[in-house]
Design a protein around this motif. Structure first.
Motif, PDB file in Angstrom:
ATOM      1  N   UNK A 291      88.713  45.660  35.023  1.00 18.03           N
ATOM      2  CA  UNK A 291      88.549  46.950  34.328  1.00 18.03           C
ATOM      3  C   UNK A 291      88.896  46.796  32.843  1.00 18.03           C
ATOM      4  N   UNK A 292      89.559  45.693  32.501  1.00 17.22           N
ATOM      5  CA  UNK A 292      89.801  45.380  31.074  1.00 17.22           C
ATOM      6  C   UNK A 292      89.259  43.984  30.774  1.00 17.22           C
ATOM      7  N   UNK A 293      88.015  43.787  31.170  1.00 15.73           N
ATOM      8  CA  UNK A 293      87.378  42.471  31.084  1.00 15.73           C
ATOM      9  C   UNK A 293      87.369  41.923  29.670  1.00 15.73           C
ATOM     10  N   UNK A 294      87.378  42.864  28.691  1.00 12.20           N
ATOM     11  CA  UNK A 294      87.315  42.403  27.289  1.00 12.20           C
ATOM     12  C   UNK A 294      88.508  41.504  26.952  1.00 12.20           C
ATOM     13  N   UNK A 295      89.609  41.657  27.670  1.00 12.95           N
ATOM     14  CA  UNK A 295      90.770  40.780  27.418  1.00 12.95           C
ATOM     15  C   UNK A 295      90.402  39.325  27.743  1.00 12.95           C
ATOM     16  N   UNK A 296      89.768  39.126  28.907  1.00 14.47           N
ATOM     17  CA  UNK A 296      89.359  37.762  29.277  1.00 14.47           C
ATOM     18  C   UNK A 296      88.272  37.252  28.332  1.00 14.47           C
ATOM     19  N   UNK A 297      87.380  38.149  27.920  1.00 15.70           N
ATOM     20  CA  UNK A 297      86.315  37.726  26.996  1.00 15.70           C
ATOM     21  C   UNK A 297      86.874  37.277  25.654  1.00 15.70           C
ATOM     22  N   UNK A 298      87.890  38.020  25.174  1.00 16.32           N
ATOM     23  CA  UNK A 298      88.503  37.628  23.897  1.00 16.32           C
ATOM     24  C   UNK A 298      89.217  36.287  24.024  1.00 16.32           C
ATOM     25  N   UNK A 299      89.871  36.087  25.167  1.00 15.90           N
ATOM     26  CA  UNK A 299      90.540  34.794  25.378  1.00 15.90           C
ATOM     27  C   UNK A 299      89.506  33.662  25.409  1.00 15.90           C
ATOM     28  N   UNK A 300      88.355  33.918  26.041  1.00 10.51           N
ATOM     29  CA  UNK A 300      87.301  32.895  26.098  1.00 10.51           C
ATOM     30  C   UNK A 300      86.782  32.576  24.691  1.00 10.51           C
ATOM     31  N   UNK A 301      86.692  33.617  23.856  1.00  9.62           N
ATOM     32  CA  UNK A 301      86.253  33.388  22.472  1.00  9.62           C
ATOM     33  C   UNK A 301      87.228  32.487  21.723  1.00  9.62           C
ATOM     34  N   UNK A 302      88.514  32.731  21.920  1.00  6.57           N
ATOM     35  CA  UNK A 302      89.523  31.887  21.267  1.00  6.57           C
ATOM     36  C   UNK A 302      89.399  30.451  21.780  1.00  6.57           C
ATOM     37  N   UNK A 303      89.207  30.313  23.088  1.00  4.04           N
ATOM     38  CA  UNK A 303      89.071  28.968  23.670  1.00  4.04           C
ATOM     39  C   UNK A 303      87.853  28.254  23.074  1.00  4.04           C
ATOM     40  N   UNK A 304      86.750  28.983  22.894  1.00  2.00           N
ATOM     41  CA  UNK A 304      85.551  28.361  22.298  1.00  2.00           C
ATOM     42  C   UNK A 304      85.819  27.941  20.853  1.00  2.00           C
ATOM     43  N   UNK A 305      86.561  28.761  20.115  1.00  2.00           N
ATOM     44  CA  UNK A 305      86.901  28.389  18.736  1.00  2.00           C
ATOM     45  C   UNK A 305      87.810  27.155  18.750  1.00  2.00           C
ATOM     46  N   UNK A 306      88.791  27.140  19.643  1.00  2.00           N
ATOM     47  CA  UNK A 306      89.682  25.976  19.760  1.00  2.00           C
ATOM     48  C   UNK A 306      88.898  24.718  20.160  1.00  2.00           C
ATOM     49  N   UNK A 307      87.854  24.915  20.953  1.00  2.00           N
ATOM     50  CA  UNK A 307      87.019  23.785  21.381  1.00  2.00           C
ATOM     51  C   UNK A 307      86.351  23.118  20.169  1.00  2.00           C
ATOM     52  N   UNK A 308      85.852  23.933  19.232  1.00  2.00           N
ATOM     53  CA  UNK A 308      85.218  23.363  18.034  1.00  2.00           C
ATOM     54  C   UNK A 308      86.221  22.558  17.223  1.00  2.00           C
ATOM     55  N   UNK A 309      87.413  23.132  17.041  1.00  2.00           N
ATOM     56  CA  UNK A 309      88.452  22.430  16.277  1.00  2.00           C
ATOM     57  C   UNK A 309      88.815  21.115  16.957  1.00  2.00           C
ATOM     58  N   UNK A 310      89.053  21.186  18.263  1.00  2.00           N
ATOM     59  CA  UNK A 310      89.462  19.991  19.006  1.00  2.00           C
ATOM     60  C   UNK A 310      88.372  18.922  18.969  1.00  2.00           C
ATOM     61  N   UNK A 311      87.110  19.355  19.083  1.00  2.00           N
ATOM     62  CA  UNK A 311      86.002  18.395  19.055  1.00  2.00           C
ATOM     63  C   UNK A 311      85.987  17.629  17.735  1.00  2.00           C
ATOM     64  N   UNK A 312      86.145  18.374  16.625  1.00  2.00           N
ATOM     65  CA  UNK A 312      86.159  17.718  15.309  1.00  2.00           C
ATOM     66  C   UNK A 312      87.316  16.745  15.201  1.00  2.00           C
ATOM     67  N   UNK A 313      88.485  17.165  15.683  1.00  2.00           N
ATOM     68  CA  UNK A 313      89.658  16.283  15.614  1.00  2.00           C
ATOM     69  C   UNK A 313      89.434  15.006  16.419  1.00  2.00           C
ATOM     70  N   UNK A 314      88.807  15.145  17.583  1.00  2.00           N
ATOM     71  CA  UNK A 314      88.548  13.958  18.419  1.00  2.00           C
ATOM     72  C   UNK A 314      87.544  13.033  17.744  1.00  2.00           C
ATOM     73  N   UNK A 315      86.524  13.640  17.133  1.00  2.00           N
ATOM     74  CA  UNK A 315      85.506  12.843  16.426  1.00  2.00           C
ATOM     75  C   UNK A 315      86.108  11.975  15.333  1.00  2.00           C
ATOM     76  N   UNK A 316      87.186  12.490  14.726  1.00  2.00           N
ATOM     77  CA  UNK A 316      87.771  11.791  13.586  1.00  2.00           C
ATOM     78  C   UNK A 316      88.718  10.665  13.984  1.00  2.00           C
ATOM     79  N   UNK A 317      89.037  10.577  15.278  1.00  2.00           N
ATOM     80  CA  UNK A 317      89.965   9.523  15.706  1.00  2.00           C
ATOM     81  C   UNK A 317      89.184   8.232  15.973  1.00  2.00           C
ATOM     82  N   UNK A 318      89.601   7.162  15.345  1.00  2.00           N
ATOM     83  CA  UNK A 318      88.998   5.844  15.594  1.00  2.00           C
ATOM     84  C   UNK A 318      89.270   5.430  17.033  1.00  2.00           C
TER      85      UNK A 318
END
Ligand SMILES: *Cc1c(COP(=O)(O)O)cnc(C)c1O
Length: 368
Positions: A269-296
């Motif tokens: 009934x407050x699904x937007x809470x889970x949706x907002x958390x998923x959005x944060x996770x997707x943003x964190x995914x982009x950051x983490x991906x870039x950080x991993x790419x930069x590691x030799x």
């Protein structure tokens, strides 16, 4: 006359346990006590205080002396809304989508029948196929980008005539979305069911939910586990009533307990809470991906899910995995699961702090 000698416990086991079980392996869950847990694609965020207060009320009012609603009618209504489930499609709920995979396997893929899935893929398809006595056929994905090898899939379907084809969309553990047209083609040529396992739909833009009615043998499966409710165990199977009415006979009565039903209803009934958390996770995914790419010595694959698969190119995955645990971080070493995943590890996208701790630990593990 047989001999009267009492069989040893070992002999009795050999005599009565079905032979395929000796060959099968159980799903392994490592101890995560005291570790930052980035191995199981859980949502790292807790719910807001206000909602947690309501959860306490719902729990204390729940009539746990009574059996739950066998059809979980109210919960299904909420799910229809938040997941935009087509009105004329039926729903079966499972105690996690793992239970739904088992229900499907028991209903159509009994002994002598084939379950087919691309690999590397979700390991439960094979584990469940083994336990119901079905034959499991894995078809290799293209090894560079883990896309579907459509020629290999179509010819395997033609050869093995599978009762069910499972396609995880996005795929676990590789994180990519398969090509939409290739999926349609597979559904069109498959002689039996195709189950599109959308466990990670909360983190990806694509879904077949609105396309189910284009086909008569397509089911779409979802779960609330990856988007924040892993502890409630709720899987959702959507498809034509023609199929689901039969599958539902395999489902045990009351498989969704009262607390799971009531709490899921409240939280949805407050699904937007889970949706907002998923959005944060997707943003964190982009950051983490870039950080991993930069590691030799690290090479990550793009992901449409809440995890990232990466390969270690200088140090073995076993050594990295052990070094991470020593630093208090648990991720999943998938190196031994499939040949194509040699020296691959899968990390769940966590909170900013967790991801940061993981990146620091990974750099240290690689440089030492
Ligand atoms: C996690 C996962 C599931 C199982 O989730 P449940 O917790 O049993 O609902 C199913 N399919 C895929 C591809 C998964 O990654």
């Amino acid at each position: 006359m047989g001999t009267n000698r009492k069989p040893s416990p070992e002999e009795r086991l050999q005599q009565w346990i079905k032979p395929e079980l000796f060959e099968a392996s159980a799903y392994y869950v490592p101890d995560a006590d005291g570790l930052i847990k980035l191995d199981a694609m859980e949502n790292p965020f807790i719910l807001p205080d206000e909602l947690r207060e309501k959860i306490r009320e719902v729990i204390s009012d729940a009539e746990i002396n009574r059996y739950p609603d066998p059809n979980a009618c109210n919960l299904k209504k909420s799910l229809r809304e938040v997941m935009d489930i087509p009105e004329d499609m039926a729903i079966i709920l499972g105690n996690g989508s793992d239970e739904l995979i088992q229900i499907i396997a028991l209903a159509v893929a009994h002994s002598g029948k084939t379950i087919l899935a691309p690999q590397p893929g979700f390991v439960m398809y094979k584990i469940i196929a083994d336990t119901v006595g079905a034959r499991f056929i894995g078809v290799d994905l293209n090894c560079d980008d883990f896309s579907l090898d459509s020629e290999a899939m179509l010819s395997a379907i033609d050869q093995y005539q599978p009762a069910v084809v499972f396609l995880a969309y996005p795929n676990n553990p590789t994180g990519n979305l398969f090509d939409e047209n290739t999926i349609s083609e597979i559904v069109n040529v498959a002689p039996g069911l195709v189950v599109l396992d959308e466990a990670y739909s909360a983190f990806s833009e694509k879904s077949f939910m609105q396309r189910i009615e284009e086909f008569d043998n397509l089911l779409v499966m979802r779960t609330l586990s990856k988007s924040g409710l892993a502890g409630l165990r709720l899987g959702i199977l959507v498809g034509p009533a023609l199929w689901l009415n039969q599958l539902d006979k395999i489902r045990l009565p009351y498989n969704i307990n009262t607390l799971s039903q009531k709490l899921a209803e409240l939280i949805l009934s407050q699904y937007e809470i889970l949706q907002q958390q998923a959005e944060i996770i997707c943003a964190n995914r982009s950051t983490l991906f870039k950080q991993l790419q930069e590691i030799d010595g690290v090479s990550p694959w793009k992901s449409s899910a809440n995890f990232i698969l990466f390969k270690t190119t200088n140090t073995s995955a076993d050594i990295i995995s052990a070094a991470l645990i020593e630093q208090g971080i648990l991720i999943k070493n998938v190196s031994g699961n499939f040949p194509a995943l040699k020296d691959c590890l899968r990390v769940t996208v966590g909170t900013e702090d967790e991801n940061e701790a993981f990146v620091v630990a990974l750099k240290l593990a690689i440089s030492s």
